[in-house]
Design a protein around this motif. Structure first.
Motif, PDB file in Angstrom:
ATOM      1  N   ASP A  74      12.693  -5.753  33.677  1.00  0.00           N
ATOM      2  CA  ASP A  74      12.849  -7.132  34.154  1.00  0.00           C
ATOM      3  C   ASP A  74      11.765  -8.035  33.575  1.00  0.00           C
ATOM      4  O   ASP A  74      12.041  -9.130  33.068  1.00  0.00           O
ATOM      5  CB  ASP A  74      12.736  -7.139  35.685  1.00  0.00           C
ATOM      6  N   GLU A  75      10.530  -7.561  33.653  1.00  0.00           N
ATOM      7  CA  GLU A  75       9.403  -8.365  33.156  1.00  0.00           C
ATOM      8  C   GLU A  75       9.504  -8.572  31.644  1.00  0.00           C
ATOM      9  O   GLU A  75       9.251  -9.659  31.135  1.00  0.00           O
ATOM     10  CB  GLU A  75       8.074  -7.692  33.513  1.00  0.00           C
ATOM     11  N   GLU A  76       9.909  -7.506  30.947  1.00  0.00           N
ATOM     12  CA  GLU A  76      10.028  -7.637  29.484  1.00  0.00           C
ATOM     13  C   GLU A  76      11.141  -8.614  29.108  1.00  0.00           C
ATOM     14  O   GLU A  76      11.005  -9.405  28.171  1.00  0.00           O
ATOM     15  CB  GLU A  76      10.302  -6.260  28.862  1.00  0.00           C
ATOM     16  N   SER A  77      12.246  -8.563  29.849  1.00  0.00           N
ATOM     17  CA  SER A  77      13.351  -9.489  29.566  1.00  0.00           C
ATOM     18  C   SER A  77      12.921 -10.929  29.816  1.00  0.00           C
ATOM     19  O   SER A  77      13.218 -11.830  29.021  1.00  0.00           O
ATOM     20  CB  SER A  77      14.561  -9.160  30.445  1.00  0.00           C
ATOM     21  N   ARG A  78      12.225 -11.146  30.925  1.00  0.00           N
ATOM     22  CA  ARG A  78      11.762 -12.513  31.229  1.00  0.00           C
ATOM     23  C   ARG A  78      10.804 -13.008  30.148  1.00  0.00           C
ATOM     24  O   ARG A  78      10.830 -14.177  29.759  1.00  0.00           O
ATOM     25  CB  ARG A  78      11.072 -12.550  32.594  1.00  0.00           C
ATOM     26  N   GLU A  79       9.957 -12.106  29.675  1.00  0.00           N
ATOM     27  CA  GLU A  79       9.004 -12.474  28.626  1.00  0.00           C
ATOM     28  C   GLU A  79       9.752 -12.856  27.342  1.00  0.00           C
ATOM     29  O   GLU A  79       9.421 -13.840  26.679  1.00  0.00           O
ATOM     30  CB  GLU A  79       8.059 -11.297  28.358  1.00  0.00           C
ATOM     31  N   LEU A  80      10.773 -12.093  27.000  1.00  0.00           N
ATOM     32  CA  LEU A  80      11.564 -12.406  25.803  1.00  0.00           C
ATOM     33  C   LEU A  80      12.239 -13.774  25.952  1.00  0.00           C
ATOM     34  O   LEU A  80      12.246 -14.576  25.019  1.00  0.00           O
ATOM     35  CB  LEU A  80      12.640 -11.342  25.571  1.00  0.00           C
ATOM     36  N   LEU A  81      12.800 -14.028  27.131  1.00  0.00           N
ATOM     37  CA  LEU A  81      13.508 -15.298  27.337  1.00  0.00           C
ATOM     38  C   LEU A  81      12.569 -16.492  27.223  1.00  0.00           C
ATOM     39  O   LEU A  81      12.993 -17.585  26.833  1.00  0.00           O
ATOM     40  CB  LEU A  81      14.214 -15.300  28.696  1.00  0.00           C
ATOM     41  N   ARG A  82      11.306 -16.271  27.526  1.00  0.00           N
ATOM     42  CA  ARG A  82      10.339 -17.375  27.412  1.00  0.00           C
ATOM     43  C   ARG A  82      10.188 -17.841  25.960  1.00  0.00           C
ATOM     44  O   ARG A  82       9.759 -18.963  25.702  1.00  0.00           O
ATOM     45  CB  ARG A  82       8.982 -16.969  27.988  1.00  0.00           C
ATOM     46  N   ALA A  83      10.562 -16.978  25.019  1.00  0.00           N
ATOM     47  CA  ALA A  83      10.478 -17.380  23.603  1.00  0.00           C
ATOM     48  C   ALA A  83      11.434 -18.529  23.290  1.00  0.00           C
ATOM     49  O   ALA A  83      11.268 -19.233  22.298  1.00  0.00           O
ATOM     50  CB  ALA A  83      10.795 -16.183  22.708  1.00  0.00           C
ATOM     51  N   LEU A  84      12.451 -18.703  24.145  1.00  0.00           N
ATOM     52  CA  LEU A  84      13.432 -19.772  23.890  1.00  0.00           C
ATOM     53  C   LEU A  84      12.971 -21.124  24.424  1.00  0.00           C
ATOM     54  O   LEU A  84      13.598 -22.148  24.140  1.00  0.00           O
ATOM     55  CB  LEU A  84      14.772 -19.424  24.572  1.00  0.00           C
ATOM     56  N   ASP A  85      11.904 -21.134  25.211  1.00  0.00           N
ATOM     57  CA  ASP A  85      11.545 -22.361  25.932  1.00  0.00           C
ATOM     58  C   ASP A  85      10.977 -23.447  25.031  1.00  0.00           C
ATOM     59  O   ASP A  85      10.263 -23.177  24.068  1.00  0.00           O
ATOM     60  CB  ASP A  85      10.519 -22.036  27.024  1.00  0.00           C
ATOM     61  N   HIS A  86      11.318 -24.676  25.393  1.00  0.00           N
ATOM     62  CA  HIS A  86      10.699 -25.864  24.794  1.00  0.00           C
ATOM     63  C   HIS A  86       9.884 -26.551  25.890  1.00  0.00           C
ATOM     64  O   HIS A  86      10.118 -26.298  27.074  1.00  0.00           O
ATOM     65  CB  HIS A  86      11.778 -26.820  24.274  1.00  0.00           C
TER      66      HIS A  86
END
Lengths: 248, 160
Positions: free
Chosen positions: A45-57
């Motif tokens: 879960d934590e790793e997935s959330r961390e990956l998704l943060r790469a999409l943030d602006h």
């Protein structure tokens, strides 16, 4: 009895009812297998959330009062338009229906005059004050290409990062023509020696600038790479001059 | 209310669309509609996502760049950020591309559920906004997360 997938995920997300939560936690404290599954789920879960943060602006500011103003203007704008239409229809209807109303004759005259009048060329508007700079602005989207069609004998473009939402390209009036298509902005600057201004939002994901087909500057995320750029305080200045022809 | 919901609604839309401008516009429009509604819905978070998704679909169906002619004035500038190291920038870009490809390869329903969960929406809010069953939400989310990680590894291992 071990925990199922539903229970493990609900435990991680805090979605178990209080009684079941207590029971599940007690089980996890005693069961090595279930503890391992909960820990694995948490890590994934934590790793997935961390990956998704790469999409943030960056979060653009949106003051609450802006929403209120827009909501009110939209609501009242609609009501005013509706009221105006009703008023015109009402007054017009009364005038039309009134005995001896001149409205019918007036309308007939107007229609006759319009159909008989020869078409006149539109009057030439008075010359406005000549603007110093002109250009275009466009939302950068996921990727935007700004293409100067030609190298120049002289001149440059100056790039500044802004907190705005649009890429802005400006040049002296008459120095170039600007067109925008699906791929980006094309600046037809052939024969020009002008210096252009380009503003790029900090939040723009990717903006590339080419001169005569060659990339001269790339903003990708927060990074700006430009081999020949010169920092000028807050800006980057890139020459639009043709590269000198090597002598033999 | 506004401060609590705006950042996560924007982030959800931003991650879903990959376009921060569209995400900001849609989030703002959703709040305008909430204000015009005159009363709070039972689950404001779910209501905002649901309205935003409808607006988002409308925009997608007529997606085009917005272009306007400029008036000849100069805008005030702010200081440019210092350029980060080229290596770090390339790495960020590549990670973003891989995550984007991986998330886009998920089925639409799973993608939205996963993105809403990542923003801390409750199962009830996710079920309400996306019109899905709440009873098996945990299992669906677990599988969606595994699928996402699998897709990400595929992209990671794929030759460029």
């Amino acid at each position: 009895m071990h925990l199922d997938e539903e229970q493990v995920q609900r435990l991680l997300d805090g979605e178990l009812p209080p009684v079941e939560s207590t029971r599940v936690r007690a089980h996890v404290a005693e069961c090595v297998d279930c503890l391992a599954r909960v820990n694995l789920g948490r890590r994934e879960d934590e790793e997935s959330r961390e990956l998704l943060r790469a999409l943030d602006h960056p979060l653009p500011p949106l003051p609450a009062h802006t929403v209120v103003v827009r909501a009110r203007s939209r609501r009242w704008g609609w009501m005013y338009r509706a009221a105006a239409v009703l008023f015109v229809l009402g007054v017009g209807g009364v005038a039309w229906a009134a005995p001896g109303s001149p409205l019918r004759a007036l309308l007939r005259e107007v229609v006759a005059a319009m159909s008989a009048a020869p078409s006149q060329p539109a009057p030439t508007p008075a010359p406005a004050d000549t603007p110093v700079f002109a250009g275009i602005a466009v939302a950068p989207g996921a990727s935007l290409l700004i293409h100067f069609a030609s190298a120049q004998g002289d001149g440059a473009f100056e790039v500044a990062l802004t907190d705005g939402a649009e890429v802005v390209v400006r040049g002296p009036v008459g120095a170039a023509t600007f067109t925008s298509g699906d791929d980006g902005i094309v600046i037809d600057n052939s024969g020009s020696d002008a210096t252009f201004e380009i503003e790029i939002p900090r939040g723009a994901a990717r903006v590339e600038i080419r001169v005569d087909g060659t990339r001269v500057l790339l903003k990708s995320g927060a990074a700006i790479t430009a081999a020949t750029a010169v920092r000028n305080g807050a800006s980057y200045v890139v020459s639009l001059r043709k590269a000198p022809t090597p002598t033999r | 209310m506004f401060d609590g919901h705006y950042p996560r609604l924007f982030r959800y839309l931003d991650r879903l669309s990959g376009d921060p401008d569209i995400a900001a516009d849609v989030a703002q429009d959703a709040f305008v509609r909430l204000y015009q509604r005159g009363s709070f819905p039972d689950a404001p978070g779910a209501w905002l996502v649901s309205v935003a998704m409808n607006l988002f679909r409308n925009i997608q169906s007529a997606k085009s760049r917005r272009l306007r002619l400029l008036t000849p004035h100069r805008v005030e500038r702010t200081l440019a950020d210092p350029p980060p190291s080229p290596d770090a920038a390339v790495e960020d870009d590549e990670t973003r591309r891989r995550v984007r490809v991986a998330i886009d390869r998920l089925p639409e329903r799973e993608r939205r559920m996963l993105l809403m969960q990542a923003e801390g929406y409750s199962y009830h809010e996710i079920a309400t906004a996306l019109d899905v069953r709440e009873a098996s939400m945990g299992t669906t989310l677990t599988r969606a997360r595994r699928e996402f990680r699998l897709r990400y590894e595929e992209v990671w291992n794929a030759p460029r």
